[in-house]
Design an enzyme around this catalytic site. Structure first.
Site, PDB file in Angstrom:
ATOM      1  N   ASN A  13       0.683  -1.034   0.141  1.00 40.18           N
ATOM      2  CA  ASN A  13      -0.022   0.070  -0.019  1.00 40.18           C
ATOM      3  C   ASN A  13       0.845   1.175   0.109  1.00 40.18           C
ATOM      4  O   ASN A  13       1.531   1.687   0.947  1.00 40.18           O
ATOM      5  CB  ASN A  13      -0.875   0.006   1.179  1.00 40.18           C
ATOM      6  CG  ASN A  13      -1.789   1.342   1.351  1.00 40.18           C
ATOM      7  OD1 ASN A  13      -1.861   1.950   0.275  1.00 40.18           O
ATOM      8  ND2 ASN A  13      -2.577   1.216   2.559  1.00 40.18           N
ATOM      9  N   LYS A  15      -0.024   4.405  -0.238  1.00 37.56           N
ATOM     10  CA  LYS A  15      -0.646   5.468   0.255  1.00 37.56           C
ATOM     11  C   LYS A  15      -0.196   6.548  -0.576  1.00 37.56           C
ATOM     12  O   LYS A  15      -0.149   6.649  -1.977  1.00 37.56           O
ATOM     13  CB  LYS A  15      -0.232   5.610   1.636  1.00 37.56           C
ATOM     14  CG  LYS A  15      -0.145   4.319   2.600  1.00 37.56           C
ATOM     15  CD  LYS A  15       0.141   4.707   3.988  1.00 37.56           C
ATOM     16  CE  LYS A  15      -0.033   3.254   4.655  1.00 37.56           C
ATOM     17  NZ  LYS A  15       0.079   3.436   6.218  1.00 37.56           N
ATOM     18  N   HIS A 106      -9.691   1.035   4.937  1.00 32.70           N
ATOM     19  CA  HIS A 106      -8.184   1.065   5.439  1.00 32.70           C
ATOM     20  C   HIS A 106      -8.559   2.313   6.718  1.00 32.70           C
ATOM     21  O   HIS A 106      -9.435   2.883   6.576  1.00 32.70           O
ATOM     22  CB  HIS A 106      -7.448   1.666   4.432  1.00 32.70           C
ATOM     23  CG  HIS A 106      -5.956   1.717   5.056  1.00 32.70           C
ATOM     24  ND1 HIS A 106      -5.749   2.708   6.203  1.00 32.70           N
ATOM     25  CD2 HIS A 106      -4.863   0.735   5.071  1.00 32.70           C
ATOM     26  CE1 HIS A 106      -4.177   2.234   6.186  1.00 32.70           C
ATOM     27  NE2 HIS A 106      -3.791   1.331   5.668  1.00 32.70           N
ATOM     28  N   GLU A 108      -6.872   4.412   7.709  1.00 30.55           N
ATOM     29  CA  GLU A 108      -6.816   5.940   7.495  1.00 30.55           C
ATOM     30  C   GLU A 108      -8.074   6.582   6.801  1.00 30.55           C
ATOM     31  O   GLU A 108      -8.392   7.810   7.121  1.00 30.55           O
ATOM     32  CB  GLU A 108      -5.481   6.038   6.718  1.00 30.55           C
ATOM     33  CG  GLU A 108      -4.215   5.700   7.252  1.00 30.55           C
ATOM     34  CD  GLU A 108      -3.061   5.329   6.621  1.00 30.55           C
ATOM     35  OE1 GLU A 108      -2.978   5.521   5.221  1.00 30.55           O
ATOM     36  OE2 GLU A 108      -2.265   5.237   7.291  1.00 30.55           O
ATOM     37  N   GLU A 178      -5.453  -5.228  10.359  1.00 36.91           N
ATOM     38  CA  GLU A 178      -4.425  -4.496  10.501  1.00 36.91           C
ATOM     39  C   GLU A 178      -4.654  -3.560  12.015  1.00 36.91           C
ATOM     40  O   GLU A 178      -5.668  -2.671  12.112  1.00 36.91           O
ATOM     41  CB  GLU A 178      -4.324  -3.207   9.533  1.00 36.91           C
ATOM     42  CG  GLU A 178      -4.215  -3.928   8.180  1.00 36.91           C
ATOM     43  CD  GLU A 178      -3.842  -2.798   7.213  1.00 36.91           C
ATOM     44  OE1 GLU A 178      -2.480  -2.958   6.774  1.00 36.91           O
ATOM     45  OE2 GLU A 178      -4.322  -1.749   6.967  1.00 36.91           O
ATOM     46  N   GLY A 184       2.354   2.055  10.761  1.00 40.02           N
ATOM     47  CA  GLY A 184       3.310   3.264  10.566  1.00 40.02           C
ATOM     48  C   GLY A 184       3.900   3.439  11.890  1.00 40.02           C
ATOM     49  O   GLY A 184       4.657   4.547  11.933  1.00 40.02           O
ATOM     50  N   SER A 222       3.372  -2.346  10.126  1.00 45.31           N
ATOM     51  CA  SER A 222       4.923  -2.306  10.425  1.00 45.31           C
ATOM     52  C   SER A 222       5.459  -3.830  10.046  1.00 45.31           C
ATOM     53  O   SER A 222       6.209  -4.213  10.706  1.00 45.31           O
ATOM     54  CB  SER A 222       5.221  -2.111  11.923  1.00 45.31           C
ATOM     55  OG  SER A 222       4.863  -0.502  12.062  1.00 45.31           O
TER      56      SER A 222
HETATM   57  C1  PEP Z   1      -0.880   0.101   6.189  1.00 43.91           C
HETATM   58  O1  PEP Z   1      -1.146   1.241   6.211  1.00 43.91           O
HETATM   59  O2  PEP Z   1      -1.750  -0.887   5.374  1.00 43.91           O
HETATM   60  C2  PEP Z   1       0.209  -0.401   6.575  1.00 43.91           C
HETATM   61  C3  PEP Z   1       0.391  -1.655   7.224  1.00 43.91           C
HETATM   62  O3  PEP Z   1       1.362   0.432   6.911  1.00 43.91           O
HETATM   63  P1  PEP Z   1       2.831  -0.037   7.762  1.00 43.91           P
HETATM   64  O4  PEP Z   1       3.146  -1.242   7.064  1.00 43.91           O
HETATM   65  O5  PEP Z   1       3.506   1.363   7.299  1.00 43.91           O
HETATM   66  O6  PEP Z   1       2.570   0.155   9.051  1.00 43.91           O
END
Ligand code: PEP
Length: 263
Positions: A13, A15, A106, A108, A178, A184, A222
């Protein structure tokens, strides 16, 4: 119950990143790694989700790869079809542009852009009706986890969409768990905690649909090369949704390799 016979998915992703020139370089580096050490299609589905204006460029760039790399939209409109909806891109328009996969829900989108249950549900319904495959994101906040509500929140997010998924459409859904506190932040759920939640999700899915046993449940938060093997070893973790680490070709490749080799 174990989902270990499921072909894993590793999806990057991107973003609101990167600039087009950097995206081009990232793809070229990733393709080179794949050429040097191929990852068989049957061993791992791989996808990348770029910004919407780059979807077709990215798709074009992957055409000469020795395997399929899916180009995934990061979002879509809650409005269906075509019409006077300035700034929106519908499921049908994605399909018409040969984009067959989309992220929905997601955290976000839910937290920053107000994608509430009704909006998420409409997006899921439109995507499925247009024949897209969905990566449906679920996950609890730190407060919810600390209050002992993680499971309940996540299972509710799955129940939120059941009314718009027809029985024959479940195989077009991939779940991405997630935990919001791990996105992040550099904090990853421990493999034990992640596996425990994935097992609960699978149990929940199996109560809803016979497809539940075969559905991929990805972990996101992460994920990096250093923790990918451990996560991939968990029986109900069938891949990863990768944010930050997908912006580095080598890291993303190593995560895909970890899941392809372990599953
Ligand atoms: C995400 O936003 O889907 C995500 C998993 O981000 P990160 O791997 O940076 O934590």
């Amino acid at each position: 119950m174990s989902g270990s016979t499921i072909t894993p998915w590793v999806v990057g992703n991107w973003k609101m990143n990167p600039m087009q020139s950097n995206a081009k370089q990232l793809i070229e580096e990733f393709k080179q790694l794949l050429q040097q050490h191929p990852i068989l299609e049957g061993a791992c589905h791989i996808g990348v989700a770029p910004i919407s204006v780059a979807l077709q460029n990215v798709q074009q760039q992957f055409l000469d790869t020795n395997r399929v790399i899916y180009t995934v939209a990061q979002d879509l409109s809650r409005m269906a079809g075509t019409g006077a909806y300035t700034g929106e891109v519908s499921a049908e328009l994605l399909k018409d542009s040969h984009i067959e996969h989309v992220l929905i829900g997601h955290s976000e989108r839910r937290e920053i852009f107000g994608d509430n249950v009704e909006i998420v549900r409409a997006k899921v319904e439109n995507a499925l009706n247009a024949g897209l495959t969905i990566i449906y994101c679920v996950g609890e906040s730190l407060e919810q986890r600390e209050a002992g509500q993680a499971e309940q929140v996540v299972l509710q997010q799955i129940c939120d969409i059941t009314s718009v998924v027809k029985p024959e459409q479940w195989h077009h859904i991939v779940i991405a768990y997630e935990p919001i506190w791990a996105i992040g932040t550099g904090k990853t759920a421990s493999p034990e905690d992640a596996q425990a939640m994935h097992a609960k999700i699978r149990e929940g899915l199996c109560q809803i649909t016979a497809e539940g046993e075969h559905m991929a449940i990805l972990y996101g938060g992460s994920v990096k090369p250093e923790n990918a093997v451990e996560l991939a070893n968990c029986p109900d973790i069938n891949g990863a949704l990768v944010g930050g680490a997908s912006l580095n070709a080598e890291s993303f490749y190593k995560i895909a390799q970890a899941f392809a080799n372990t599953k």
